[in-house]
Design a protein around this motif. Structure first.
Motif, PDB file in Angstrom:
ATOM      1  N   GLU A  69       0.822  -1.200   0.000  1.00 38.57           N
ATOM      2  CA  GLU A  69       0.000   0.000   0.000  1.00 38.57           C
ATOM      3  C   GLU A  69       0.860   1.256   0.000  1.00 38.57           C
ATOM      4  N   LEU A  70       1.945   1.229   0.775  1.00 36.57           N
ATOM      5  CA  LEU A  70       2.845   2.386   0.807  1.00 36.57           C
ATOM      6  C   LEU A  70       3.499   2.601  -0.558  1.00 36.57           C
ATOM      7  N   TYR A  71       3.939   1.528  -1.188  1.00 36.58           N
ATOM      8  CA  TYR A  71       4.571   1.660  -2.501  1.00 36.58           C
ATOM      9  C   TYR A  71       3.572   2.175  -3.530  1.00 36.58           C
ATOM     10  N   SER A  72       2.356   1.637  -3.506  1.00 34.71           N
ATOM     11  CA  SER A  72       1.341   2.072  -4.463  1.00 34.71           C
ATOM     12  C   SER A  72       1.015   3.551  -4.292  1.00 34.71           C
ATOM     13  N   THR A  73       0.890   3.984  -3.028  1.00 34.73           N
ATOM     14  CA  THR A  73       0.482   5.363  -2.760  1.00 34.73           C
ATOM     15  C   THR A  73       1.613   6.346  -2.960  1.00 34.73           C
ATOM     16  N   PHE A  74       2.776   6.045  -2.400  1.00 34.52           N
ATOM     17  CA  PHE A  74       3.857   7.034  -2.358  1.00 34.52           C
ATOM     18  C   PHE A  74       4.933   6.830  -3.425  1.00 34.52           C
ATOM     19  N   GLU A  75       4.778   5.802  -4.254  1.00 31.55           N
ATOM     20  CA  GLU A  75       5.702   5.621  -5.359  1.00 31.55           C
ATOM     21  C   GLU A  75       4.965   5.753  -6.693  1.00 31.55           C
ATOM     22  N   ILE A  76       3.999   4.856  -6.949  1.00 31.46           N
ATOM     23  CA  ILE A  76       3.309   4.892  -8.242  1.00 31.46           C
ATOM     24  C   ILE A  76       2.444   6.143  -8.370  1.00 31.46           C
ATOM     25  N   GLU A  77       1.603   6.394  -7.362  1.00 34.45           N
ATOM     26  CA  GLU A  77       0.726   7.566  -7.437  1.00 34.45           C
ATOM     27  C   GLU A  77       1.529   8.861  -7.460  1.00 34.45           C
ATOM     28  N   LYS A  78       2.591   8.916  -6.679  1.00 29.57           N
ATOM     29  CA  LYS A  78       3.428  10.116  -6.662  1.00 29.57           C
ATOM     30  C   LYS A  78       4.151  10.302  -7.991  1.00 29.57           C
ATOM     31  N   LYS A  79       4.640   9.221  -8.577  1.00 33.29           N
ATOM     32  CA  LYS A  79       5.340   9.281  -9.853  1.00 33.29           C
ATOM     33  C   LYS A  79       4.494   9.931 -10.930  1.00 33.29           C
ATOM     34  N   HIS A  80       3.200   9.649 -10.914  1.00 33.76           N
ATOM     35  CA  HIS A  80       2.304  10.178 -11.946  1.00 33.76           C
ATOM     36  C   HIS A  80       1.567  11.438 -11.498  1.00 33.76           C
ATOM     37  N   GLY A  81       1.967  11.992 -10.374  1.00 31.68           N
ATOM     38  CA  GLY A  81       1.429  13.272  -9.946  1.00 31.68           C
ATOM     39  C   GLY A  81       0.057  13.223  -9.321  1.00 31.68           C
ATOM     40  N   ASN A 106      -0.706  11.528  -6.117  1.00 38.86           N
ATOM     41  CA  ASN A 106      -0.755  11.435  -4.662  1.00 38.86           C
ATOM     42  C   ASN A 106      -0.634  12.806  -3.999  1.00 38.86           C
ATOM     43  N   LYS A 107      -1.560  13.090  -3.097  1.00 37.56           N
ATOM     44  CA  LYS A 107      -1.504  14.300  -2.279  1.00 37.56           C
ATOM     45  C   LYS A 107      -1.587  13.948  -0.801  1.00 37.56           C
ATOM     46  N   GLN A 108      -1.499  12.662  -0.523  1.00 35.91           N
ATOM     47  CA  GLN A 108      -1.641  12.162   0.838  1.00 35.91           C
ATOM     48  C   GLN A 108      -0.299  12.194   1.555  1.00 35.91           C
ATOM     49  N   LEU A 156       2.104  10.911   4.927  1.00 31.64           N
ATOM     50  CA  LEU A 156       2.231   9.687   5.721  1.00 31.64           C
ATOM     51  C   LEU A 156       1.307   9.730   6.937  1.00 31.64           C
ATOM     52  N   GLY A 157       1.198  10.916   7.539  1.00 30.06           N
ATOM     53  CA  GLY A 157       0.326  11.048   8.704  1.00 30.06           C
ATOM     54  C   GLY A 157      -1.116  10.751   8.364  1.00 30.06           C
ATOM     55  N   LEU A 158      -1.606  11.284   7.237  1.00 31.15           N
ATOM     56  CA  LEU A 158      -2.985  11.038   6.827  1.00 31.15           C
ATOM     57  C   LEU A 158      -3.185   9.580   6.441  1.00 31.15           C
ATOM     58  N   PHE A 159      -2.165   8.994   5.808  1.00 30.90           N
ATOM     59  CA  PHE A 159      -2.249   7.588   5.416  1.00 30.90           C
ATOM     60  C   PHE A 159      -2.454   6.694   6.639  1.00 30.90           C
ATOM     61  N   PHE A 160      -1.624   6.885   7.662  1.00 27.85           N
ATOM     62  CA  PHE A 160      -1.740   6.040   8.849  1.00 27.85           C
ATOM     63  C   PHE A 160      -2.972   6.391   9.684  1.00 27.85           C
ATOM     64  N   THR A 161      -3.404   7.642   9.627  1.00 26.02           N
ATOM     65  CA  THR A 161      -4.652   8.005  10.306  1.00 26.02           C
ATOM     66  C   THR A 161      -5.835   7.265   9.688  1.00 26.02           C
ATOM     67  N   ASP A 162      -5.883   7.231   8.355  1.00 26.28           N
ATOM     68  CA  ASP A 162      -6.941   6.483   7.669  1.00 26.28           C
ATOM     69  C   ASP A 162      -6.872   4.997   8.004  1.00 26.28           C
ATOM     70  N   ASP A 188     -15.164  16.115  -1.564  1.00 25.76           N
ATOM     71  CA  ASP A 188     -13.827  16.655  -1.818  1.00 25.76           C
ATOM     72  C   ASP A 188     -12.795  15.650  -1.336  1.00 25.76           C
ATOM     73  N   GLY A 189     -12.207  14.926  -2.288  1.00 20.56           N
ATOM     74  CA  GLY A 189     -11.182  13.949  -1.941  1.00 20.56           C
ATOM     75  C   GLY A 189      -9.792  14.441  -2.252  1.00 20.56           C
ATOM     76  N   SER A 190      -9.641  15.767  -2.409  1.00 20.18           N
ATOM     77  CA  SER A 190      -8.372  16.313  -2.878  1.00 20.18           C
ATOM     78  C   SER A 190      -7.252  16.211  -1.850  1.00 20.18           C
ATOM     79  N   LYS A 191      -7.570  15.913  -0.575  1.00 23.63           N
ATOM     80  CA  LYS A 191      -6.506  15.770   0.418  1.00 23.63           C
ATOM     81  C   LYS A 191      -5.689  14.509   0.191  1.00 23.63           C
ATOM     82  N   ARG A 192      -6.275  13.541  -0.500  1.00 21.41           N
ATOM     83  CA  ARG A 192      -5.600  12.262  -0.665  1.00 21.41           C
ATOM     84  C   ARG A 192      -5.060  12.052  -2.063  1.00 21.41           C
ATOM     85  N   SER A 193      -5.803  12.496  -3.060  1.00 19.50           N
ATOM     86  CA  SER A 193      -5.379  12.221  -4.423  1.00 19.50           C
ATOM     87  C   SER A 193      -5.912  13.280  -5.358  1.00 19.50           C
TER      88      SER A 193
END
Length: 373
Positions: A190-202, A204-206, A208-214, A304-309
């Motif tokens: 999940e971390l790789y998908s969110t902070f590597e793939i999603e970030k690579k393609h612009g 991810n806006k999440q 780490l704190g929000l990720f673990f809070t969710d 509004d889901g813009s905080k995450r993606s």
């Protein structure tokens, strides 16, 4: 470990009956389970590799080009816009999208990026599913679940609980342990998908704190709703006698109705912000479409889901409805129209193209089988 048939898990529970072990099913249950699991995995892998080929295509979908082209032609001569709000201008500049420009060129420009994103996602899916099947087979061969059950019994014994008299409590401990282990093993993916793939393609806006809070919120919700559900379900099975399946069906039906009511009102607002769609042409056109289809639209919200993606920078409108019609043709017509509309919006979001109010209004009007055209 001995891999000759019949397969026997490395860890087995003590104190059970040996009747099942000497039967045909008992002898080959593990081997048959692994074989079936591998067949399902291979079939899904085949589908994934077929889908992977589609992400190498460079031709823009013809049906989408025709529909969006019609929308652009319809909006070409309409008076657009006055001054944009500063916030909208800032967001548009970040996405390099001109609100007043036609949609079709923007979609085509983003199509290659979307294909690259899809290819990365499907490659990651193939890798993660390969790991998942490997883990599952290893757990079966080593008797992971029986081992965890015995550990749950040991934990329960510290509180005076026994397997025979407190099976529900032991079951809840067992499920808790399995959930925690599953969360830990899936976390790197999940971390790789969110902070590597999603970030690579612009996308991810999440943080780490929000990720673990969710993640913590999700585990708490599983305990609050899942625990009582399992406990009541087991109690019904124990007390239901030969007709227990009827009571289980009734209970799961009632629980589903309750959750359908609670999820949009209680659970989803814990993760995203919801506001009523403001009055304007877009809201009027959606209600107009619902009225022409006899669609029982009662409430309309914007998420509004813009905080995450940035997939959801353009907020999605959520429809709160209750079907009050028994006409199958009308149901099909409603589903086709709304699914087509959502497909168009989500496709544009996936290409990282912002669809604004007037363009969304046009999408509503161009939904098939609506009677507008």
């Amino acid at each position: 470990m001995d891999f000759t048939l019949p397969l026997t898990p490395k860890y087995t529970q003590t104190g059970g009956t040996t009747k099942a072990a000497t039967s045909l099913f008992g002898d080959y249950a593990v081997a048959a389970t692994i074989a079936f699991t591998l067949v399902v995995f291979l079939f899904e892998a085949y589908l994934n590799f077929r889908q992977r080929k589609s992400y190498h295509k460079t031709d823009f979908p013809r049906e989408l080009e025709t529909t969006v082209g019609n929308i652009d032609r319809e909006t070409k001569n309409t008076t657009s816009a006055a001054t944009e709000k500063k916030k909208d201008n800032e967001e548009d500049n970040q996405d390099n999208v001109d609100r007043n420009a036609p949609l079709l060129p923007q979609l085509k420009n983003k199509f290659a990026h979307a294909q690259s994103y899809g290819l990365d996602k499907i490659n990651f899916s193939i890798f993660s599913s390969t790991y998942a099947i490997t883990e599952e087979v290893i757990f079966l061969l080593y008797g992971f679940l029986p081992y965890v059950w015995d550990k749950a019994c040991n934990i329960g014994s510290k509180y005076g609980w026994t397997e025979s008299e407190n099976e529900i409590k032991i079951t809840l401990i067992f499920l808790g342990i399995v959930t925690i282990i599953g969360t830990v093993t899936s976390l790197p993916f999940e971390l790789y998908s969110t902070f590597e793939i999603e970030k690579k393609h612009g996308f991810n806006k999440q943080t780490l704190g929000l990720f673990f809070t969710d993640k913590i919120k999700s585990l708490v919700l599983q305990a609050v709703f899942g625990g009582p559900f399992v406990a009541l379900l087991l109690q019904i099975i124990f007390a239901g006698g030969e007709k227990f399946y009827l009571y289980v069906w009734a209970f799961t039906f009632v629980f589903s109705i309750i959750m359908m009511t609670l999820v949009p009102v209680v659970i989803m607002p814990l993760f995203n912000k919801y506001e009523k769609l403001p009055d304007g042409p877009l809201k009027d056109s959606i209600y107009d479409l619902a009225g022409k289809l006899s669609f029982p639209l009662t409430k309309l919200f914007v998420m509004d889901g813009s905080k995450r993606s940035s997939h959801s920078v353009s907020s999605y409108a959520l429809l709160s409805i209750i079907f009050r019609t028994n006409q199958p043709q009308l149901r099909t017509r409603i589903k086709c129209s709304l699914l087509y509309f959502m497909y168009m919006v989500i496709f544009a979001e996936r290409l990282h193209v912002r669809i604004h109010e007037e363009q969304t209004n046009r999408l509503v009007r161009h939904s098939p089988n609506t009677g507008f055209e």
